[in-house]
Motif scaffolding. Structure first.
Motif, PDB file in Angstrom:
ATOM      1  N   ILE A 113     -32.929 -11.373  23.486  1.00  0.00           N
ATOM      2  CA  ILE A 113     -33.815 -10.248  23.182  1.00  0.00           C
ATOM      3  C   ILE A 113     -35.015 -10.721  22.384  1.00  0.00           C
ATOM      4  N   GLY A 114     -34.758 -11.617  21.473  1.00  0.00           N
ATOM      5  CA  GLY A 114     -35.876 -12.181  20.724  1.00  0.00           C
ATOM      6  C   GLY A 114     -36.885 -12.841  21.654  1.00  0.00           C
ATOM      7  N   ASP A 115     -36.372 -13.566  22.642  1.00  0.00           N
ATOM      8  CA  ASP A 115     -37.286 -14.209  23.599  1.00  0.00           C
ATOM      9  C   ASP A 115     -38.085 -13.162  24.376  1.00  0.00           C
ATOM     10  N   ALA A 116     -37.403 -12.120  24.791  1.00  0.00           N
ATOM     11  CA  ALA A 116     -38.085 -11.075  25.568  1.00  0.00           C
ATOM     12  C   ALA A 116     -39.168 -10.395  24.742  1.00  0.00           C
ATOM     13  N   LEU A 117     -38.851 -10.135  23.489  1.00  0.00           N
ATOM     14  CA  LEU A 117     -39.834  -9.509  22.606  1.00  0.00           C
ATOM     15  C   LEU A 117     -41.023 -10.429  22.394  1.00  0.00           C
ATOM     16  N   ALA A 118     -40.721 -11.690  22.275  1.00  0.00           N
ATOM     17  CA  ALA A 118     -41.819 -12.651  22.089  1.00  0.00           C
ATOM     18  C   ALA A 118     -42.734 -12.663  23.307  1.00  0.00           C
ATOM     19  N   ARG A 119     -42.126 -12.615  24.467  1.00  0.00           N
ATOM     20  CA  ARG A 119     -42.961 -12.598  25.693  1.00  0.00           C
ATOM     21  C   ARG A 119     -43.839 -11.362  25.714  1.00  0.00           C
ATOM     22  N   LEU A 120     -43.260 -10.248  25.364  1.00  0.00           N
ATOM     23  CA  LEU A 120     -44.035  -9.003  25.357  1.00  0.00           C
ATOM     24  C   LEU A 120     -45.145  -9.061  24.319  1.00  0.00           C
ATOM     25  N   GLU A 121     -44.824  -9.638  23.207  1.00  0.00           N
ATOM     26  CA  GLU A 121     -45.836  -9.715  22.164  1.00  0.00           C
ATOM     27  C   GLU A 121     -46.976 -10.633  22.574  1.00  0.00           C
ATOM     28  N   GLU A 122     -46.595 -11.691  23.244  1.00  0.00           N
ATOM     29  CA  GLU A 122     -47.625 -12.609  23.707  1.00  0.00           C
ATOM     30  C   GLU A 122     -48.547 -11.912  24.706  1.00  0.00           C
ATOM     31  N   ALA A 123     -47.967 -11.090  25.543  1.00  0.00           N
ATOM     32  CA  ALA A 123     -48.772 -10.446  26.586  1.00  0.00           C
ATOM     33  C   ALA A 123     -49.523  -9.232  26.072  1.00  0.00           C
ATOM     34  N   ARG A 124     -48.930  -8.507  25.140  1.00  0.00           N
ATOM     35  CA  ARG A 124     -49.510  -7.221  24.781  1.00  0.00           C
ATOM     36  C   ARG A 124     -49.900  -7.106  23.316  1.00  0.00           C
ATOM     37  N   GLY A 125     -49.652  -8.121  22.586  1.00  0.00           N
ATOM     38  CA  GLY A 125     -50.013  -8.054  21.184  1.00  0.00           C
ATOM     39  C   GLY A 125     -48.874  -7.536  20.333  1.00  0.00           C
TER      40      GLY A 125
ATOM     41  N   PRO B 231     -46.417  -5.504  18.248  1.00  0.00           N
ATOM     42  CA  PRO B 231     -45.987  -4.118  18.454  1.00  0.00           C
ATOM     43  C   PRO B 231     -45.942  -3.345  17.148  1.00  0.00           C
ATOM     44  N   GLU B 232     -45.889  -2.034  17.302  1.00  0.00           N
ATOM     45  CA  GLU B 232     -45.504  -1.190  16.177  1.00  0.00           C
ATOM     46  C   GLU B 232     -43.986  -1.056  16.220  1.00  0.00           C
ATOM     47  N   ARG B 233     -43.444  -0.881  15.072  1.00  0.00           N
ATOM     48  CA  ARG B 233     -41.975  -0.787  15.037  1.00  0.00           C
ATOM     49  C   ARG B 233     -41.573   0.368  14.164  1.00  0.00           C
ATOM     50  N   PHE B 234     -40.578   1.078  14.593  1.00  0.00           N
ATOM     51  CA  PHE B 234     -39.983   2.075  13.714  1.00  0.00           C
ATOM     52  C   PHE B 234     -38.472   2.089  13.948  1.00  0.00           C
ATOM     53  N   GLU B 235     -37.804   2.617  13.002  1.00  0.00           N
ATOM     54  CA  GLU B 235     -36.341   2.616  13.045  1.00  0.00           C
ATOM     55  C   GLU B 235     -35.798   4.020  12.853  1.00  0.00           C
ATOM     56  N   ARG B 236     -34.725   4.243  13.531  1.00  0.00           N
ATOM     57  CA  ARG B 236     -33.900   5.414  13.293  1.00  0.00           C
ATOM     58  C   ARG B 236     -32.517   4.839  12.946  1.00  0.00           C
ATOM     59  N   PRO B 237     -31.617   5.633  12.439  1.00  0.00           N
ATOM     60  CA  PRO B 237     -30.309   5.091  12.104  1.00  0.00           C
ATOM     61  C   PRO B 237     -29.694   4.274  13.249  1.00  0.00           C
ATOM     62  N   ASN B 238     -29.560   2.981  12.986  1.00  0.00           N
ATOM     63  CA  ASN B 238     -28.942   2.023  13.912  1.00  0.00           C
ATOM     64  C   ASN B 238     -29.696   1.853  15.224  1.00  0.00           C
ATOM     65  N   VAL B 239     -30.904   2.320  15.297  1.00  0.00           N
ATOM     66  CA  VAL B 239     -31.715   2.151  16.506  1.00  0.00           C
ATOM     67  C   VAL B 239     -33.094   1.643  16.075  1.00  0.00           C
ATOM     68  N   ILE B 240     -33.545   0.587  16.727  1.00  0.00           N
ATOM     69  CA  ILE B 240     -34.877   0.035  16.438  1.00  0.00           C
ATOM     70  C   ILE B 240     -35.728   0.208  17.694  1.00  0.00           C
ATOM     71  N   VAL B 241     -36.957   0.582  17.470  1.00  0.00           N
ATOM     72  CA  VAL B 241     -37.872   0.771  18.596  1.00  0.00           C
ATOM     73  C   VAL B 241     -39.140  -0.029  18.322  1.00  0.00           C
ATOM     74  N   TRP B 242     -39.553  -0.813  19.324  1.00  0.00           N
ATOM     75  CA  TRP B 242     -40.848  -1.477  19.292  1.00  0.00           C
ATOM     76  C   TRP B 242     -41.756  -0.814  20.342  1.00  0.00           C
ATOM     77  N   ARG B 243     -42.951  -0.629  19.944  1.00  0.00           N
ATOM     78  CA  ARG B 243     -43.896   0.001  20.875  1.00  0.00           C
ATOM     79  C   ARG B 243     -44.962  -1.025  21.215  1.00  0.00           C
ATOM     80  N   PHE B 244     -45.007  -1.459  22.451  1.00  0.00           N
ATOM     81  CA  PHE B 244     -46.010  -2.415  22.935  1.00  0.00           C
ATOM     82  C   PHE B 244     -47.057  -1.625  23.719  1.00  0.00           C
ATOM     83  N   ARG B 245     -48.240  -1.695  23.248  1.00  0.00           N
ATOM     84  CA  ARG B 245     -49.311  -0.936  23.913  1.00  0.00           C
ATOM     85  C   ARG B 245     -49.770  -1.634  25.189  1.00  0.00           C
TER      86      ARG B 245
END
Lengths: 514, 924
Positions: free
Chosen positions: B896-908, B910-924
């Motif tokens: 998952i870390g690798d996948a996030l890195a790929r997305l970040e490389e492509a899209r910059g 992300p914004e991140r927010f958390e809910r109880p036990n759930v993490i969300v990254w928003r890639f524009r």
């Protein structure tokens, strides 16, 4: 002998049917006891093998003390299981003919209404030609009148040495029956007491037949009830087990002696406050045997307040602890020695209690702890089975007789053992203090002040620990301290409240309307 | 009222001729009514045949569905007819109540016409026609029953014929004008016409001279309304038995098999239809209010005629099937279903057995055994349903199940044992309505009001939650939206649980939809019902005071509340488990058959809910054996107790036998999938750091969860550190002799968990409180017992109870609202936050992969895919990455870390927010 029927004269709770039996339970209970004992032994060995490793050493001094305490307790646990593993009732032996029996009732300042039922019941004993003698060291005219009223002999001595032992020895010079029964002045014998015991003395090697002590006021008084529960554990599985191994000893009342055996050892030893225990050692060294009949054939009055209880425990602790050197030197078979040592060393358990109470206090206040290199869960996994099986063994062997209050009372008596040990080591002579047969009404803070002090320290430590830090380690020690607080508080509670009217009314023997 | 003995004994010749005359009279009645029934049936068949020619195919299909619904609506009327045939005088005053009931139902259907139209697929006009038919249904059943009971067979026949007559006239006429809706209104009018004919006939009978064959029925020795109600229930059950197989087959079988069975059912229905009136006429002659003149014969001859007619009709039908099954099939359903010919005879025999069972049931009800018939009928319905669900895969298997069930029912009704002469109570004057009477009796019981209040409070507490679905719940929601057969197949191949809870949920979803509250409603109700059930258990085990304390503690108990708010089987399991223990103790104490039967039923239902039920059930039966041995040793053996226990075991095995192939299939599928499931096996083991390994802390954690609910890891570690306090519990037990019931409850609570602890050394996931969830309510019962025995005096008891309630409430609040609770997964909140910024074209990527169900539930419009399969260019819009961190392993976290890195490389970044036990990254 008195002509007035016993029940019509003085209706008394000691005259009713006992609410407990010392007889051996059914075989499933015995089998369970053995099973639990074996499992407990395995658990104890497992626990010790886990504890006794170099990597477990935390604070060296504390670790050493903990190991000593744990070894002591494990030895006692193993001893308990060993003792209770054999438990059978002696077959009843009817006595031949009507032998003569001298019934001795030592008295020292007890109220007449406490003594009178004993004297009357002694005179009504069946199965022998009894001669009752009231041995009054208090020189009371009321007691003399009581004796005469019921046709008993009144014996008073002019020189008061040796306390109860001396009193009995003095009386022995004036009585000559081949058998001697001794009852404390509050222990009322059942009419068939001699019928159920004399037969054991048909074996010429038996010097003494002991029967259980049971407190008739157990249900009416909290302290007496807890004390009776403790007695039930001893006079139940423990006494039966000792008897099965030939190691039962004299307990001071409710017993019958062979006069010849008493003469052989020179009577009761007068230098110990537990003359009964000492007498047993001497008899067994001389080759005499003892017998135990597990039937409640006499009922007495247990201590009704903490001061009485403490007094009784102090006397027993001093006497038993002071007998340990003699025990180690005694020419007894090893198993007898071990059995007696187990009984005598029981009064050292207060030291282990003191240590266990101190450990969480030390940990919370200084951070030092005895055991290192293991998490609390690892300790729990190894300690819990051993502790649980030890408790279970007591519960199963005692068949439910040993209660939570009895445990708490014993726990809260830790300071008595400590004090007695110190006195014995300092060779301070003990005084024979008669256990009061009537409870005091007021608060008895002096009788429990060491435990109160311990409570205060524990509570303060708990508060300090919770205020300073609530890490799991601290909470764990707070929990241990809390357990000690609850147990101590339960044990000292009777000393902190006034006795209710109902307790007082039910405890005192009542006089029948004339 | 039975006839008075004659003052003049009859002559011998007259005496010999009486049985024959009685038989003739009884046979005449049966023939008249049966003839009317057959003619009515033919008339209805003609109506359907003509409607098929008048209406378009789609409209005809709607009419067929409407007729089926109308039949279902009249189903309770069958029971009402039987009840009123038995005691016409007793139930006649209920006409007004029946009319009101029908009217209320009609109003409700009118109000819900739109949603019902959507659900049934029928036009609103037809739904309204159904509403119009509703008021007549109960009245018609009642009046027909009274007609049977009073011997007004002529009026009865006219009523039977009026219905198809109205359909053929009004229905067909309206059909030409208004299509299927018109035909439906005609069918509804048929019921009203039948009712009017009966009422007019009743009025004429009151005015005219009293017919010889009837007299004013007396009610001195009547069975009472309770017996009549039971009779009604029994006959409804038998009617359900008749129709249930075709309904279930339609759901479970493939289209071809379902069609074949429907054809069989049509043929078999002829026999059932032909014999339907036999028991009703018999009830009229045999019941305590028997109308017949003694000269016309008593109940013995009527019974002989009825059973003879049923057996004869069956035999004739079976003979016809044996000789000419293909011709029969061709004549009734056409060539398309010729393949069912071999099954015609057995199915006709099954339907014939139903006809015989009805006659036997009537005989039993007339003898005062109505309650037993009702119970037997309900059991048969349940057994048939379960057996069909478990075994039916082809039309032949459905026939086999139906034949076995119906045959067994007939045998049970015919068996001479177990049918002791019932004590027939006199009909009270005036007798209150049955259900109102029962309610009044219940309300007067001690603690009824307390329990009612606590239960209501429990419902409210359990409804008050904003908790998001978590993975298992979303899986359940997906599963229950499938057709029933497909759902059962899905469970068989992908799940590891028995089907009972899913079947319940399936029904709920059909009625209420898939909203969170709807899907969780069964658990809410089961969980709230646990309050009075726990009261009952403690009342049986100990005393009223303990029961009260247990009920009070159960309301805010955090663990119980948690699983009352989860759309899974745990609340049902706890309820059934507690009920089972209650029944067991009652059985061992009182020895009643009812208690043993209740224990068997509860145990079977428990196994139908979760496989781990085998553990507490094993403990219960071992404990029972030990208890009986101990009784024998004490000289108190009661062999009847042993026999009934063995009988209850046999009943249990019979009830769970259909599960065997289901379990086999699940195990086979589980084995094929390899070790472990791809789903999170246990939230506790994976989500909490406290109970990861098999350690003493895992045991402590599970115990704390059971008593105090779920909390954050920090809280759990701290609570676990307080384990020395448990030493006090051990010490407090010194000197106390535990009653055998206490030991039993303790064993059922603890042994399953201990067993799983041992087993978990080879499979860690198995040591999880949910798999021995029965421990929670049972430990609560023991806590209540400890409170009542430990507290001396009412004040101390009150203080202690209040303290525990306060502690529970605090724990409940922490459990429900503390965001660091590892079991709280706020997917709903995460999706809500996503939707605030989401635009068309955005997509979801999630990890682990099994979050698909829960995300599809909350964000059905947003496309999603597992994170590992999503490339930065796959989605035009924003990419929201949703991760449930606690479910990740070390390896997957790396990916998952690798996948996030790929997305970040492509899209910059992300914004991140958390809910109880759930993490969300928003890639524009």
């Amino acid at each position: 002998m008195s002509e007035v029927p016993l029940e019509a004269q003085v209706p008394d709770q000691r005259l009713g049917r006992p609410s407990w039996t010392a007889a051996s339970p059914a075989w499933p209970v015995r089998a369970r006891t053995s099973l639990v004992g074996v499992a407990g032994a395995v658990a104890a060995v497992t626990y010790l093998s886990w504890l006794l490793r170099p990597e477990r050493v935390g604070h060296p001094a504390l670790f050493f003390l903990l190991v000593v305490a744990e070894l002591f307790n494990v030895v006692h646990a193993l001893g308990f299981w060993w003792t209770c593993a054999r438990s059978g009732d002696r077959p009843h032996r009817p006595s031949a003919g009507l032998p003569e029996v001298d019934v001795l009732i030592p008295v020292y300042g007890e109220p007449v209404e406490v003594v009178e039922p004993t004297v009357i019941a002694a005179g009504a004993l069946r199965g022998a030609r009894v001669r009752v003698a009231v041995l009054d060291d208090g020189a009371s005219r009321d007691m003399e009148a009581l004796a005469r009223r019921h046709g008993a002999r009144y014996v008073r001595r002019s020189v008061h040495v040796g306390a109860k032992a001396g009193n009995i020895n003095h009386a022995l010079r004036h009585v000559h029956a081949p058998f001697v029964a001794v009852f404390d002045c509050d222990h009322v014998p059942a009419p068939d007491f001699l019928e159920r015991t004399l037969g054991q003395l048909s074996d010429p090697g038996v010097a003494l037949v002991q029967t259980p002590q049971w407190y008739a006021n157990a249900s009416a008084n909290e302290v007496a009830g807890a004390a009776a529960s403790q007695q039930a554990l001893f006079f139940g599985p423990i006494a039966r087990g000792k008897d099965a191994r030939g190691a039962m000893f004299c307990c001071g009342t409710n017993m019958v002696f062979r006069r010849a055996a008493l003469d052989d050892v020179g009577g009761f030893p007068e230098q110990s406050v537990t003359e009964d225990f000492q007498l047993s050692l001497t008899l067994q060294e001389r080759g005499w045997r003892t017998a135990y009949v597990p039937e409640v054939l006499a009922q007495g009055l247990g201590p009704e307040d903490m001061a009485s209880y403490a007094s009784q425990q102090q006397r027993w602790a001093r006497g038993c602890l002071s007998a340990i050197p003699d025990l180690t030197r005694a020419g007894l078979p090893l198993r007898h020695k071990l059995q007696h040592l187990l009984s005598a060393s029981y009064f050292l358990t207060g030291w282990t209690v003191l240590l266990y109470m101190a450990l969480p206090v030390i940990r919370i206040s200084t951070g030092a702890q005895p055991v290192a290199g293991a998490g609390a869960d690892e300790f729990l996994v190894h300690f819990a089975p051993y502790f649980g099986l030890a408790l279970l063994a007591v519960a199963v062997a005692g068949a439910g007789a040993y209660t939570w209050r009895a445990f708490a009372l014993a726990f809260a008596s830790w300071w008595i053992h400590v004090y007695a040990t110190v006195q014995v080591l300092r060779r301070r002579p003990g005084r024979f203090v008669v256990t009061p047969k009537r409870g005091a009404d007021g608060l008895q803070l002096r009788a429990v002040w060491p435990s109160l002090a311990a409570l205060a320290v524990l509570v303060a430590t708990i508060a300090w620990g919770l205020w300073r830090d609530r890490s799991p380690g601290t909470l764990n020690n707070v929990a241990f301290a809390s357990v000690h607080v609850v147990v101590l508080a339960t044990g000292v509670r009777p000393a902190l409240r006034r006795r209710r009217t109902a307790e007082r009314a039910s405890a005192a023997p009542r006089r029948a309307a004339a | 009222m039975r006839s008075l003995p004659s003052l003049h004994p009859p002559s011998a010749a007259v005496a010999r001729s009486r049985p024959v005359a009685h038989l003739v009279a009884a046979g005449r009645d049966q023939a008249i009514v049966a003839g009317g029934q057959v003619l009515a049936g033919i008339g209805n068949l003609v109506f359907v045949a003509l409607a098929a020619r008048v209406l378009r195919p789609g409209a005809f299909g709607s009419l067929a569905a409407f007729v089926a619904l109308l039949t279902a609506v009249h189903l309770p009327s069958a029971g009402l007819a039987a009840a009123s045939a038995l005691t016409p005088a007793g139930l006649a005053p209920l006409a007004r109540r029946a009319a009101i009931t029908g009217a209320v139902a009609s109003v409700m259907v009118v109000v819900l016409a739109s949603p019902l139209s959507a659900v049934t697929g029928l036009p609103v006009a037809m739904v309204l026609a159904l509403a119009a038919a509703l008021p007549a249904a109960p009245l018609l059943g009642l009046q027909r029953g009274i007609a049977y009971g009073t011997g007004r067979h002529g009026a009865l026949v006219r009523s039977l014929l009026a219905e198809p007559a109205a359909r053929l006239t009004i229905g067909l006429a309206l059909a030409t004008v208004a299509g299927a809706s018109g035909a439906a209104w005609g069918a509804a009018a048929g019921g009203w016409c039948a009712l009017v004919v009966l009422r007019r006939a009743e009025g004429a009978a009151a005015v005219g001279p009293e017919p010889v064959a009837s007299r004013e029925p007396a009610s001195t020795a009547a069975t009472g309304r309770t017996g009549a109600a039971a009779t009604g229930v029994g006959f409804v059950a038998l009617t359900v038995l008749q129709h249930q197989d075709v309904v279930v087959a339609n759901r479970l079988l493939g289209p071809a098999d379902a069609g074949s069975f429907a054809a069989l059912s049509t043929i078999g229905g002829l026999v059932a239809f032909a014999t339907a009136t036999l028991p009703l006429v018999l009830l009229g002659r045999s019941g305590p209010d028997a109308h017949a003149d003694p000269a016309d014969g008593g109940d013995r001859e009527a019974w002989q005629v009825a059973v003879g007619a049923a057996v004869g009709a069956t035999a004739a039908a079976v003979l016809l099937a044996v000789l000419a099954a293909p011709s029969l099939v061709l004549a009734v359903v056409g060539t398309r279903y010729s393949s069912v010919s071999p099954l015609v005879a057995p199915y006709l025999a099954a339907m014939g057995a139903l006809g015989v069972a009805r006659v036997l049931a009537a005989r039993r009800c007339a003898a005062g055994h109505g309650r037993r018939v009702a119970r037997l009928g309900i059991v048969a319905v349940v057994l048939q349903a379960l057996a069909l669900a478990a075994l039916a895969r082809t039309a032949g298997q459905v026939v086999a199940v139906s034949a076995c069930t119906l045959g067994a029912t007939a045998v049970a009704l015919a068996a001479p044992w177990g049918w002791r002469q019932a004590v027939v109570p006199a009909l009270p004057r005036p007798a209150p309505p049955v259900f109102a009477h029962l309610l009044a009796r219940l309300w007067r019981r001690p603690d009824a009001r307390l329990l009612a209040g606590l239960t209501v409070l429990a419902v409210v507490l359990r409804l008050a939650t904003e908790r998001s679905f978590w993975v298992d719940e979303a899986i359940s929601v997906r599963q229950v939206q499938l057709p029933l057969g497909a759902m059962l197949d899905d469970l068989r191949t992908t799940d590891v649980h028995p089907p009972l809870h899913f079947i319940v949920l399936w029904g709920v979803v059909r009625l209420l939809g898939t909203a969170e509250w709807a899907v969780r409603l069964p658990s809410v109700l089961f969980g709230a019902a646990l309050v009075p059930c726990l009261y009952g258990l403690c009342r049986e085990l100990f005393d009223r005071r303990t029961a009260q304390v247990a009920a009070v503690l159960a309301v805010p108990a955090p663990f119980l509340v948690w699983y009352s708010q989860e759309a899974r089987m745990y609340a049902l399991f706890m309820l059934l488990g507690v009920g089972g223990v209650w029944a067991q103790v009652a059985a061992l104490r009182g020895g009643s058959r009812r208690a043993f039967a209740a224990w068997s039923v509860a145990s079977a239902a428990l196994l139908w809910t979760q496989w781990f039920a085998v553990l507490p059930l094993a403990v219960q039966h071992v404990a029972t054996a030990a208890h009986l041995v101990r009784r024998r040793r004490e000289g108190r053996v009661a062999w009847v107790l042993v026999r009934r226990w063995l009988g209850s075991v046999a009943l249990l095995l019979a009830l769970v036998a259909p599960l065997a192939p289901y379990l086999h299939d699940q195990l086979a599928a589980y084995g094929e999938r390899g070790a472990g499931l791809s789903m999170p096996a246990a939230a506790g083991a994976d989500s909490s750091q406290v109970a990861t390994g098999l350690s003493s802390y895992a045991v402590i954690a599970n115990l704390l969860w059971a008593l105090g609910g779920y909390h954050s890891d920090g809280v759990m570690v701290r609570l676990g550190a307080l384990w020395p306090l448990a030493l006090l519990g051990c010490l407090a037990l010194l000197g106390r002799r535990l009653q055998w019931v206490t030991r039993l409850v303790l064993a059922v609570a603890v042994v399953p968990g201990a067993a799983l602890f041992v087993i978990a050394h080879s499979k860690r996931d198995l040591f999880e409180l949910r798999y021995f969830v029965l421990a929670a309510p049972l430990l609560l019962a023991l806590v209540a017992r400890a409170v009542t025995t430990g507290a001396h005096g009412r004040r101390a008891l009150g203080v202690l109870t209040a303290g525990l309630v306060a502690l529970s409430t605090a724990a409940l609040v922490d459990q429900q609202v503390n965001g660091t609770n590892p079991r709280l997964y706020d997917f709903k909140g995460a999706v809500a936050e996503i939707e605030e910024t989401a635009r068309p074209g955005d997509g979801l990527a999630y990890a682990p992969a099994y979050l698909d169900g829960v995300l599809a539930y909350y964000a059905p419009e947003m496309p999603g895919a597992p994170l590992g399969s999503v490339q930065p260019d796959d989605v035009d819009g924003q990419i929201y990455v949703v991760v449930a961190e606690r479910f990740l392993t070390e390896a997957s976290a790396g990916r998952i870390g690798d996948a996030l890195a790929r997305l970040e490389e492509a899209r910059g970044a992300p914004e991140r927010f958390e809910r109880p036990n759930v993490i969300v990254w928003r890639f524009r």
